[in-house]
Write a protein that holds these residues in place. Structure first.
Motif, short mmCIF file in Angstrom:
data_model
loop_
_atom_site.label_atom_id
_atom_site.label_comp_id
_atom_site.label_asym_id
_atom_site.label_seq_id
_atom_site.Cartn_x
_atom_site.Cartn_y
_atom_site.Cartn_z
N GLN A 236 11.33 7.59 23.51
CA GLN A 236 12.44 7.38 22.61
C GLN A 236 13.10 8.71 22.22
OE1 GLN A 236 13.49 4.19 21.79
NE2 GLN A 236 11.94 3.59 23.29
N ARG A 237 14.30 8.59 21.73
CA ARG A 237 15.09 9.78 21.43
C ARG A 237 14.65 10.44 20.13
NH1 ARG A 237 21.70 9.64 20.90
NH2 ARG A 237 22.05 11.89 20.58
N TYR A 238 14.21 9.64 19.15
CA TYR A 238 13.89 10.18 17.83
C TYR A 238 12.46 9.82 17.40
CZ TYR A 238 19.00 10.43 17.54
OH TYR A 238 20.32 10.66 17.79
N ASP A 239 11.76 10.78 16.82
CA ASP A 239 10.49 10.53 16.15
C ASP A 239 10.75 10.60 14.65
OD1 ASP A 239 8.86 10.25 18.44
OD2 ASP A 239 8.81 12.42 18.72
N VAL A 240 10.62 9.46 13.99
CA VAL A 240 10.96 9.34 12.58
C VAL A 240 9.69 9.46 11.73
CG1 VAL A 240 11.83 7.76 10.81
CG2 VAL A 240 12.98 7.91 13.04
N ARG A 241 9.80 10.23 10.65
CA ARG A 241 8.70 10.35 9.69
C ARG A 241 9.31 10.33 8.28
NH1 ARG A 241 3.33 12.23 9.16
NH2 ARG A 241 2.94 13.21 7.14
N ASP A 247 3.68 0.57 -1.76
CA ASP A 247 2.38 0.20 -1.23
C ASP A 247 2.44 0.07 0.29
OD1 ASP A 247 -0.43 -0.98 -1.78
OD2 ASP A 247 0.53 -2.48 -0.50
N ALA A 248 1.44 0.60 0.96
CA ALA A 248 1.42 0.62 2.42
C ALA A 248 1.48 -0.79 3.01
CB ALA A 248 0.18 1.35 2.93
N GLU A 249 0.81 -1.76 2.39
CA GLU A 249 0.82 -3.12 2.92
C GLU A 249 2.20 -3.74 2.82
OE1 GLU A 249 -2.18 -5.51 1.17
OE2 GLU A 249 -3.86 -4.31 1.93
N GLU A 250 2.91 -3.48 1.73
CA GLU A 250 4.26 -4.03 1.58
C GLU A 250 5.20 -3.44 2.63
OE1 GLU A 250 5.63 -3.39 -2.35
OE2 GLU A 250 4.02 -4.54 -3.31
N VAL A 251 5.10 -2.14 2.86
CA VAL A 251 5.93 -1.49 3.87
C VAL A 251 5.59 -2.02 5.25
CG1 VAL A 251 6.55 0.71 4.94
CG2 VAL A 251 6.23 0.57 2.46
N ALA A 252 4.30 -2.20 5.53
CA ALA A 252 3.88 -2.68 6.84
C ALA A 252 4.43 -4.07 7.13
CB ALA A 252 2.36 -2.68 6.94
N ARG A 253 4.53 -4.91 6.10
CA ARG A 253 5.08 -6.25 6.31
C ARG A 253 6.54 -6.21 6.75
NH1 ARG A 253 1.67 -7.88 1.95
NH2 ARG A 253 3.28 -7.36 0.42
N VAL A 254 7.29 -5.24 6.22
CA VAL A 254 8.70 -5.11 6.60
C VAL A 254 8.84 -4.50 7.99
CG1 VAL A 254 10.89 -3.99 6.03
CG2 VAL A 254 9.46 -4.93 4.20
N VAL A 255 8.04 -3.49 8.24
CA VAL A 255 8.15 -2.76 9.52
C VAL A 255 7.61 -3.57 10.68
CG1 VAL A 255 7.43 -0.67 10.73
CG2 VAL A 255 8.02 -0.56 8.32
N GLY A 266 -0.57 7.93 -3.16
CA GLY A 266 0.02 6.90 -4.01
C GLY A 266 1.12 6.10 -3.35
N GLY A 267 1.48 6.44 -2.16
CA GLY A 267 2.50 5.72 -1.41
C GLY A 267 2.06 5.59 0.03
N CYS A 268 2.95 5.91 0.95
CA CYS A 268 2.59 5.83 2.37
C CYS A 268 3.55 6.68 3.20
CB CYS A 268 2.61 4.39 2.87
SG CYS A 268 4.22 3.59 2.75
N VAL A 269 3.18 6.89 4.44
CA VAL A 269 4.02 7.59 5.41
C VAL A 269 4.37 6.61 6.52
CG1 VAL A 269 4.14 9.43 7.13
CG2 VAL A 269 3.04 9.86 4.92
N LEU A 270 5.66 6.49 6.77
CA LEU A 270 6.15 5.62 7.83
C LEU A 270 6.56 6.46 9.02
CD1 LEU A 270 7.37 3.03 9.11
CD2 LEU A 270 9.42 3.45 7.73
N THR A 292 11.60 9.78 1.07
CA THR A 292 12.04 11.10 1.50
C THR A 292 11.92 11.19 3.01
OG1 THR A 292 11.23 12.11 -0.55
CG2 THR A 292 11.68 13.58 1.31
N VAL A 293 13.05 11.47 3.67
CA VAL A 293 13.04 11.61 5.13
C VAL A 293 12.57 13.01 5.48
CG1 VAL A 293 14.41 11.57 7.24
CG2 VAL A 293 14.92 9.95 5.39
N GLU A 294 11.47 13.09 6.24
CA GLU A 294 10.96 14.39 6.67
C GLU A 294 11.49 14.79 8.05
OE1 GLU A 294 6.70 14.25 6.39
OE2 GLU A 294 6.72 14.40 4.19
#
Length: 315
Positions: A236-241, A247-255, A266-270, A292-294
């Motif tokens: 892929q063209r982009y590696d997103v971080r 909460d990690a579980e809530e984010v995982a359900r969306v992703v 206290g949060g998560c890294v996507l 925050t987009v890294e």
């Protein structure tokens, strides 16, 4: 009156009475008996059952089951409407899923039998995971692939893979997958003796063979998962971080299966690998959490542009 308008009027009249004397029907349409017979034949060619009684007192009537208002559209137009409703029914437009299912059922019921068989094949042979606007796909190709999947019929077609020259493929079609903005055909490639997924917008001139094959078992049995796994293997063209204050579980359900979510401070890294940054922007908007987009810098710039656009809309 144009031919199309006259045929619409003819069908409307046929619905109002079980039986129309030929002379009276021709008078209503202001045409000759010969023109009326040609129009009746056109309706039959479209798949509508119109019975005729010959002789001096002859006339016409819609066969039982043909009294619903017919759908006067070109083949591609009818299929395009049904495909759009199917996409909406699977959640491409939030809040109208149930209405779309009802509309889709009515539209297909009003189609001539030939078109109805095509759409039944498309519905029964498609797995869906929808987001964003669909890509341009030829409805005729889509329905041809769906019917080949349903009928276990081998196909020849020309395929242009990413950054490659067109090649001729000989496949055993298994399943269609509607994934985001793309359609994919999952099939067994006879020349390569392995399973492949093909982007439908890159398929040209599918040709049915008229033969049949004994269906093979897809590894894992899940066509949608098969396509997703194949996409993840493509560079892929982009590696997103992105660091997300949720909460990690809530984010995982969306992703879902399109990224990896790791609990952190206290949060998560996507993290995601994508070829198009619109998808991570949509995910971040759906999360409704601070982030925050890294990386990459292009995503930082896109988020800033989107934020400015929405801020101006609030003024």
């Amino acid at each position: 009156m144009s031919t199309s308008a006259r045929m619409l009027r003819l069908l409307s009249l046929l619905q109002t009475h079980r039986y129309w004397p030929g002379g009276e029907l021709a008078d209503r349409l202001e045409v000759s008996g010969r023109t009326l017979r040609r129009d009746i034949e056109r309706l039959r060619d479209l798949g509508y059952a119109v019975d005729a009684v010959r002789g001096v007192a002859g006339g016409y009537q819609l066969r039982a089951g043909g009294s619903l208002p017919p759908l006067l559209l070109e083949d591609e137009e009818a299929v395009a409407i049904a495909v759009g409703l199917q996409q909406a029914a699977h959640g491409s437009v939030s809040g109208i899923e149930e209405t779309s299912v009802q509309a889709l059922t009515k539209v297909i019921a009003l189609m001539p039998p030939r078109l109805r068989r095509q759409m039944d094949a498309l519905r029964s042979q498609t797995d869906n995971l929808v987001w964003g606007a669909p890509s341009a796909v030829d409805p005729a190709i889509l329905t041809a692939l769906a019917q080949a999947c349903r009928d276990d019929e081998p196909l020849h077609f020309t395929y242009t893979a990413r950054d490659a020259e067109p090649t001729e493929r000989w496949v055993e079609p298994h399943r269609l997958v509607s994934l985001g903005r793309r359609w994919y055909l999952v099939a067994y490639d006879r020349d390569r003796q392995d399973w492949r997924s093909f982007r439908v917008d890159r398929i040209e001139a599918p040709r049915a063979t008229g033969q049949r094959y004994r269906p093979r078992e897809l590894p894992g049995g899940d066509a949608l998962a098969f396509v997703q796994a194949g996409i993840r293997r493509i560079p892929q063209r982009y590696d997103v971080r992105v660091r997300v204050a949720a909460d990690a579980e809530e984010v995982a359900r969306v992703v879902a299966r399109w990224g990896e979510v790791t609990p952190y401070d206290g949060g998560c890294v996507l993290t995601m690998s994508v070829d198009d940054l619109h998808w991570p922007v949509m995910v971040l908007a759906q999360l409704g959490a601070e982030f925050t987009v890294e990386s990459p810098d292009e995503l930082v710039e896109m988020v800033a542009r989107v934020a400015e656009t929405f801020a101006r809309a609030l003024v």
